[in-house]
Design a protein around this motif. Structure first.
Motif, PDB file in Angstrom:
ATOM      1  N   PRO A  76      14.313  -2.916  -7.505  1.00 15.87           N
ATOM      2  CA  PRO A  76      13.363  -1.850  -7.177  1.00 15.87           C
ATOM      3  C   PRO A  76      13.165  -1.645  -5.676  1.00 15.87           C
ATOM      4  O   PRO A  76      12.913  -0.518  -5.226  1.00 15.87           O
ATOM      5  CB  PRO A  76      12.061  -2.329  -7.836  1.00 15.87           C
ATOM      6  N   ILE A  77      13.296  -2.712  -4.904  1.00 11.84           N
ATOM      7  CA  ILE A  77      13.176  -2.578  -3.450  1.00 11.84           C
ATOM      8  C   ILE A  77      14.355  -1.785  -2.913  1.00 11.84           C
ATOM      9  O   ILE A  77      14.201  -0.922  -2.042  1.00 11.84           O
ATOM     10  CB  ILE A  77      13.094  -3.963  -2.790  1.00 11.84           C
ATOM     11  N   PHE A  83      15.740   5.777  -2.049  1.00 12.39           N
ATOM     12  CA  PHE A  83      14.899   6.972  -2.159  1.00 12.39           C
ATOM     13  C   PHE A  83      14.533   7.484  -0.775  1.00 12.39           C
ATOM     14  O   PHE A  83      14.609   8.673  -0.489  1.00 12.39           O
ATOM     15  CB  PHE A  83      13.630   6.649  -2.953  1.00 12.39           C
ATOM     16  N   ASP A  84      14.124   6.580   0.089  1.00  9.78           N
ATOM     17  CA  ASP A  84      13.720   6.944   1.440  1.00  9.78           C
ATOM     18  C   ASP A  84      14.898   7.490   2.243  1.00  9.78           C
ATOM     19  O   ASP A  84      14.755   8.426   3.031  1.00  9.78           O
ATOM     20  CB  ASP A  84      13.139   5.718   2.147  1.00  9.78           C
ATOM     21  N   GLN A  85      16.055   6.922   2.011  1.00  8.37           N
ATOM     22  CA  GLN A  85      17.276   7.373   2.692  1.00  8.37           C
ATOM     23  C   GLN A  85      17.576   8.831   2.353  1.00  8.37           C
ATOM     24  O   GLN A  85      17.847   9.657   3.243  1.00  8.37           O
ATOM     25  CB  GLN A  85      18.439   6.472   2.270  1.00  8.37           C
ATOM     26  N   ARG A  86      17.496   9.172   1.085  1.00 11.71           N
ATOM     27  CA  ARG A  86      17.742  10.549   0.652  1.00 11.71           C
ATOM     28  C   ARG A  86      16.639  11.471   1.136  1.00 11.71           C
ATOM     29  O   ARG A  86      16.902  12.635   1.508  1.00 11.71           O
ATOM     30  CB  ARG A  86      17.851  10.583  -0.875  1.00 11.71           C
ATOM     31  N   HIS A 230      16.654   6.688  11.394  1.00  6.39           N
ATOM     32  CA  HIS A 230      16.749   6.029  10.092  1.00  6.39           C
ATOM     33  C   HIS A 230      15.578   5.085   9.825  1.00  6.39           C
ATOM     34  O   HIS A 230      15.727   4.054   9.162  1.00  6.39           O
ATOM     35  CB  HIS A 230      18.068   5.259   9.975  1.00  6.39           C
ATOM     36  N   ALA A 231      14.399   5.429  10.350  1.00  8.47           N
ATOM     37  CA  ALA A 231      13.232   4.579  10.186  1.00  8.47           C
ATOM     38  C   ALA A 231      12.556   4.819   8.838  1.00  8.47           C
ATOM     39  O   ALA A 231      12.751   5.860   8.211  1.00  8.47           O
ATOM     40  CB  ALA A 231      12.236   4.830  11.316  1.00  8.47           C
ATOM     41  N   ARG A 232      11.781   3.846   8.401  1.00  8.38           N
ATOM     42  CA  ARG A 232      11.031   3.970   7.157  1.00  8.38           C
ATOM     43  C   ARG A 232      10.134   5.200   7.228  1.00  8.38           C
ATOM     44  O   ARG A 232       9.439   5.430   8.207  1.00  8.38           O
ATOM     45  CB  ARG A 232      10.171   2.719   6.943  1.00  8.38           C
ATOM     46  N   LEU A 233      10.136   5.951   6.136  1.00  7.32           N
ATOM     47  CA  LEU A 233       9.427   7.223   6.140  1.00  7.32           C
ATOM     48  C   LEU A 233       8.380   7.331   5.041  1.00  7.32           C
ATOM     49  O   LEU A 233       7.309   7.877   5.247  1.00  7.32           O
ATOM     50  CB  LEU A 233      10.449   8.363   5.992  1.00  7.32           C
ATOM     51  N   HIS A 294      13.989  15.402  -6.142  1.00  6.37           N
ATOM     52  CA  HIS A 294      14.083  14.062  -5.543  1.00  6.37           C
ATOM     53  C   HIS A 294      12.743  13.336  -5.614  1.00  6.37           C
ATOM     54  O   HIS A 294      12.703  12.141  -5.952  1.00  6.37           O
ATOM     55  CB  HIS A 294      14.544  14.159  -4.086  1.00  6.37           C
ATOM     56  N   ILE A 295      11.659  14.027  -5.322  1.00  3.02           N
ATOM     57  CA  ILE A 295      10.340  13.389  -5.367  1.00  3.02           C
ATOM     58  C   ILE A 295      10.054  12.857  -6.767  1.00  3.02           C
ATOM     59  O   ILE A 295       9.449  11.786  -6.939  1.00  3.02           O
ATOM     60  CB  ILE A 295       9.237  14.368  -4.931  1.00  3.02           C
ATOM     61  N   LEU A 296      10.515  13.575  -7.773  1.00  7.52           N
ATOM     62  CA  LEU A 296      10.292  13.146  -9.152  1.00  7.52           C
ATOM     63  C   LEU A 296      11.075  11.879  -9.504  1.00  7.52           C
ATOM     64  O   LEU A 296      10.822  11.275 -10.551  1.00  7.52           O
ATOM     65  CB  LEU A 296      10.650  14.276 -10.121  1.00  7.52           C
ATOM     66  N   THR A 297      12.004  11.484  -8.651  1.00  3.50           N
ATOM     67  CA  THR A 297      12.755  10.237  -8.882  1.00  3.50           C
ATOM     68  C   THR A 297      12.095   9.050  -8.188  1.00  3.50           C
ATOM     69  O   THR A 297      12.656   7.944  -8.200  1.00  3.50           O
ATOM     70  CB  THR A 297      14.210  10.356  -8.374  1.00  3.50           C
ATOM     71  N   PHE A 298      10.933   9.252  -7.591  1.00  5.19           N
ATOM     72  CA  PHE A 298      10.285   8.163  -6.872  1.00  5.19           C
ATOM     73  C   PHE A 298      10.123   6.945  -7.783  1.00  5.19           C
ATOM     74  O   PHE A 298       9.615   7.063  -8.903  1.00  5.19           O
ATOM     75  CB  PHE A 298       8.908   8.604  -6.362  1.00  5.19           C
TER      76      PHE A 298
END
Length: 323
Positions: A76-77, A83-86, A230-233, A294-298
């Protein structure tokens, strides 16, 4: 007292450290491969949320213990990281369209005043061009500093049109050409340095008020830098959050006023602003659908949710996301 410096660890040892801290790793070779291509420390920005909170820790830093919450797995991590990358990829595409459009609209309206307005300080805002009120005459105005950076960009440019203007027009690019060699931060600073008449015309063209547009430009510039590095978003608290337009002034964004203070500083607000902007300018017509999908794949679970990004429970039913 300073802590002892940490030693180098092999990828297998890095996986072992995670396991010793309570993370469940079903496929050790796959985990080691992921770390080899991603970096343990980069992944820690995503695994941090899955660690136990430090009871006496500083809440401003969200301090955590090394131990993971019971039952947390490695996969999951990784899913959150991907997810964040996309998400960054999608936002960079939208930000590109905003930046190009903003340059074009600024050049159009500023060029109406004068084709070389950026080289004529008398046509700009006095707060931008005023000399500092100090005895040291070597101090530069904000415009002088901006102009130095502009000329440096011009000299460094390898673009053919820059060389053409250097030969034929005494190196004086008209504003509609000049904006193409400026860094976005320079374009943003020039916008704030224009007279209110030009700023208002540019903002009206984009469906906003001048102050709101200036805020969006600053916020989007910072967001672009975050994405580009490419930082955490996903759950970042924004240093510069875009201003929320006055109620009823921008269709589709009134709901932003109903978000709490925490949510208004999360990534949802610039995402919603970009969605409205692209729709209003008829740019990237498929972007909104891709973003929503994409948000729905969170990968929400017992630890994280879309609320950490500033989304409320009813976001998907809003007209903004159904256009």
């Amino acid at each position: 007292m300073n802590q002892p410096h940490k030693e180098h660890r092999t990828y297998a040892e890095q996986v072992q450290i995670l396991q010793e801290r309570g993370l469940i790793v079903d496929d050790v070779p796959a985990a080691a491969h992921f770390l080899a291509n991603t970096n343990y420390y980069r992944l820690s920005a995503y695994s941090h949320t899955y660690r136990l909170r430090k009871v006496d820790g500083d809440p401003a830093y969200d301090e955590r213990l090394n131990e993971f919450i019971d039952g947390i797995r490695f996969e999951p991590i990784v899913a959150l990281y991907e997810f964040d990358q996309r998400l960054r990829e999608l936002l960079l595409a939208a930000l590109e369209s905003f930046e190009i459009c903003f340059r074009a609209v600024l050049a159009y309206h500023a060029g109406k005043r004068h084709p070389h307005i950026h080289l004529h300080p008398e046509l700009l805002n006095e707060t931008f061009t005023a000399q500092p009120d100090v005895n040291d005459r070597q101090r530069l105005s904000a415009y002088d500093t901006w102009l130095q950076k502009y000329w440096a960009r011009s000299e460094e440019s390898k673009e053919a049109f820059v060389a053409w203007h250097a030969v034929r027009y005494d190196n004086k690019l008209p504003i509609w050409a000049a904006v193409e060699i400026m860094e976005f931060g320079q374009v943003a600073r020039l916008y704030r340095g224009l007279e209110l008449t030009e700023r208002d015309a540019i903002a009206r063209d984009l469906g906003l008020q001048a102050r709101t547009l200036a805020s969006w430009v600053a916020a989007f510039n910072g967001l672009r830098n975050t994405c580009a590095h490419h930082a955490r978003l996903w759950n970042r608290t924004l240093v510069i959050a875009p201003a929320i337009p006055r109620r009823s002034s921008v269709p589709g964004l009134d709901h932003l006023h109903d978000l709490d203070n925490r949510s208004q500083k999360r990534i949802y607000v610039p995402i919603a602003a970009l969605a409205w902007f692209l729709h209003s300018r008829r740019l990237r017509p498929d972007w909104l659908g891709k973003l929503r999908t994409h948000i729905l794949t969170f990968p929400d679970d017992k630890v994280i949710s879309l609320a950490d990004m500033g989304f409320d429970d009813e976001w998907d039913s809003l007209e903004l996301w159904r256009q």
